[in-house]
Design an enzyme around this catalytic site. Structure first.
Site, mmCIF file in Angstrom:
data_model
loop_
_atom_site.group_PDB
_atom_site.id
_atom_site.type_symbol
_atom_site.label_atom_id
_atom_site.label_comp_id
_atom_site.label_asym_id
_atom_site.label_seq_id
_atom_site.Cartn_x
_atom_site.Cartn_y
_atom_site.Cartn_z
ATOM 1 C CD GLU A 25 -1.103 0.685 3.649
ATOM 2 O OE1 GLU A 25 -1.544 1.842 3.507
ATOM 3 O OE2 GLU A 25 -1.335 -0.015 4.653
ATOM 4 C CE LYS A 86 -7.379 7.255 5.889
ATOM 5 N NZ LYS A 86 -7.863 7.591 7.235
ATOM 6 C CB VAL A 106 -5.918 -1.760 4.494
ATOM 7 C CG1 VAL A 106 -6.368 -3.214 4.392
ATOM 8 C CG2 VAL A 106 -4.597 -1.655 5.256
ATOM 9 C CG ASP A 138 -14.002 6.334 13.138
ATOM 10 O OD1 ASP A 138 -13.888 5.670 12.091
ATOM 11 O OD2 ASP A 138 -13.176 7.204 13.484
ATOM 12 C CB SER A 140 -11.358 1.085 9.303
ATOM 13 O OG SER A 140 -10.652 1.091 8.070
ATOM 14 C CB ALA A 141 -13.780 1.712 4.354
ATOM 15 C CG ASP A 142 -8.720 -0.607 6.198
ATOM 16 O OD1 ASP A 142 -8.930 0.053 5.171
ATOM 17 O OD2 ASP A 142 -7.742 -0.406 6.956
ATOM 18 C CE LYS A 159 0.484 2.013 14.585
ATOM 19 N NZ LYS A 159 0.242 2.262 13.147
HETATM 20 N N1 PSU Z 1 -3.286 1.621 10.932
HETATM 21 C C1 PSU Z 1 -1.947 1.547 11.073
HETATM 22 N N2 PSU Z 1 -1.165 2.089 10.132
HETATM 23 C C2 PSU Z 1 -1.695 2.675 9.019
HETATM 24 C C3 PSU Z 1 -3.093 2.729 8.875
HETATM 25 C C4 PSU Z 1 -3.845 2.190 9.857
HETATM 26 O O1 PSU Z 1 -1.457 1.009 12.054
HETATM 27 O O2 PSU Z 1 -0.951 3.161 8.164
HETATM 28 C C5 PSU Z 1 -3.667 3.315 7.632
HETATM 29 C C6 PSU Z 1 -3.923 2.200 6.613
HETATM 30 O O3 PSU Z 1 -3.751 2.709 5.320
HETATM 31 C C7 PSU Z 1 -5.375 1.881 6.870
HETATM 32 C C8 PSU Z 1 -5.945 3.239 7.161
HETATM 33 O O4 PSU Z 1 -6.017 1.259 5.787
HETATM 34 O O5 PSU Z 1 -4.948 3.879 7.939
HETATM 35 C C9 PSU Z 1 -7.253 3.163 7.897
HETATM 36 O O6 PSU Z 1 -7.813 4.415 7.973
HETATM 37 P P1 PSU Z 1 -9.333 4.567 8.482
HETATM 38 O O7 PSU Z 1 -9.301 4.155 9.920
HETATM 39 O O8 PSU Z 1 -9.649 6.015 8.299
HETATM 40 O O9 PSU Z 1 -10.154 3.674 7.628
HETATM 41 MN MN MN Z 2 -12.898 6.204 10.293
#
Ligand code: PSU
Ligand code: MN
Length: 302
Positions: A25, A86, A106, A138, A140-142, A159
């Protein structure tokens, strides 16, 4: 679809010869590490993958294209660029249409990897359910991507800026296997352990590859999380890191940070509060993930 995809020469050649390819990524490059360590680490990670018999494909949005594999020049230029957006699932269409640079998360990297028929993706950590999600919503879309896109993500867990328990519950609901690589418990990125068990344990790349093959042979769509703990010698002190994460969460709340800014804000705070120690850990764990991911990709190719 083809008009949006642009494969590097190295990736194109790998595809022609049926060599295994590993996706990487670019959020980690633009938002995870400062220049020039970001570019240097990206190059080293790519080389680790080559040395183990696979071909790396760093994925990013550039010039209205989904780049699958970046040249040295593109990587350096990308790593230097300030203010790169992002890019998660919802951001891809607009960034492509307007020709803006995008650093794929991700979720977005999984989408792009699948478009290029790449099954294994190596990164640091995944997004998940945030603490307090029962009011902020909240998530994540992941996680939704893991539910439907056929790409396995090799990472060091997630984390504890996140609610790891709720993250595991969400993945369970969506039928996403979380496989501990040589571990029984979910690693927490900076530390090797958490108090949460993984769903399955695999001690070698072959077991992971066979599990993935069975999943996709059966058309059980979706990804998998391959959770590989940070090497012992680079792991951080549990109490130190959890205090720092606590401070970072408090600052995010005090500053009313919301939406896509939450994760980058927390990651930057943690980095700042550990005086760069977290950066060393981050680099070490991504390299370790690259070794494991390449080995799995090689086995899956057989
Ligand atoms: N968590 C980490 N390191 C990262 C990210 C998340 O420990 O770099 C990054 C990754 O690209 C992940 C994104 O897909 O943050 C998730 O963001 P969000 O929570 O806004 O979906
Ligand atoms: Mn989010």
């Amino acid at each position: 679809m083809r008009e949006y995809l642009s494969l590097s020469e190295e990736v194109m050649e790998a595809k022609e010869h049926g060599k295994p390819v590993v996706a990487l990524e670019s959020t980690i490059i633009s938002h995870g590490m400062p220049y020039p360590q970001n570019v240097q680490t990206a190059r080293e990670v790519e080389q680790i993958i080559r040395d183990r018999g696979a071909v790396p494909a760093t994925i990013a949005i550039l010039d209205g294209k989904i780049k699958i594999g970046l040249s040295d020049e593109e990587l350096d230029d990308f790593g230097k660029s300030e203010g790169v957006a992002k890019a998660s699932r919802r951001d891809l269409p607009y960034l492509l249409a307007t020709g803006q640079k995008g650093a794929t998360t991700v979720a977005a990297t999984m989408i792009c990897a699948e478009l290029a028929s790449i099954r294994i993706f190596v990164t640091g950590g995944i997004g998940g359910v945030h603490r307090g999600a029962e009011t902020s919503m909240d998530i994540s879309a992941d996680l939704e991507e893991l539910a439907k896109t056929n790409v396995a993500v090799v990472c060091a867990g997630a984390k504890s800026i996140l609610d790891l328990g709720l993250t595991m519950e969400y993945l369970e609901t969506k039928g996403v296997p979380v496989i501990g690589y040589q571990t029984n418990v979910l690693p927490a990125f900076y530390t090797r352990t958490s108090d949460l068990p993984v769903n399955f344990r695999a001690d070698d790349p072959d077991t992971v590859a066979r599990t993935l093959a069975a999943k996709w042979d059966l058309h059980l769509n979706g990804g998998a999380v391959i959770a590989n703990p940070i090497p012992e010698e680079h792991a951080m002190d549990e109490r130190e890191i959890s205090a720092i994460i606590g401070t970072a969460l408090q600052e995010a709340a005090d500053n009313n940070v919301s939406g896509k800014e939450v994760t980058p804000f927390l990651l930057a705070k943690v980095k700042e509060l550990t005086n760069g120690k977290s950066l060393d850990a981050n680099i070490a764990l991504v390299k370790h993930n690259a070794e494991v991911g390449a080995d799995i990709a090689v086995k899956l190719g057989r």
